[in-house]
Motif scaffolding. Structure first.
Motif: not given
Length: 74
Positions: A34-48
């Motif tokens: 929990g010191e850091a996270y790999e996080v995926e961010f998306f547009t609202l239409d589901g594109q990474t």
């Protein structure tokens, strides 16, 4: 405690990635308990948009009383 596949909210701007405090992403990996996270961010239409390493202090769990908000990338 934040777990894999949880949604998180950024607490800081990450201008190199066009991300702002308040943006929501999904945890895809947890580093060092929990010191850091790999996080995926998306547009609202589901594109990474991007997958970014975020330190624990730069993110917090989503609260059940919050609502999503849309903004355009600049």
């Amino acid at each position: 405690m934040i777990k894999e596949h949880d949604r998180i909210v950024l607490t800081v701007d990450l201008p190199d990635y066009q991300l702002r405090a308040g943006d929501v992403g999904t945890v895809v990996h947890i580093y060092r308990t929990g010191e850091a996270y790999e996080v995926e961010f998306f547009t609202l239409d589901g594109q990474t948009l991007d997958v970014v390493t975020v330190e624990a202090a730069q993110a917090r769990p989503v609260r059940s009383t919050e609502v999503l908000h849309a903004r355009a990338l600049t």
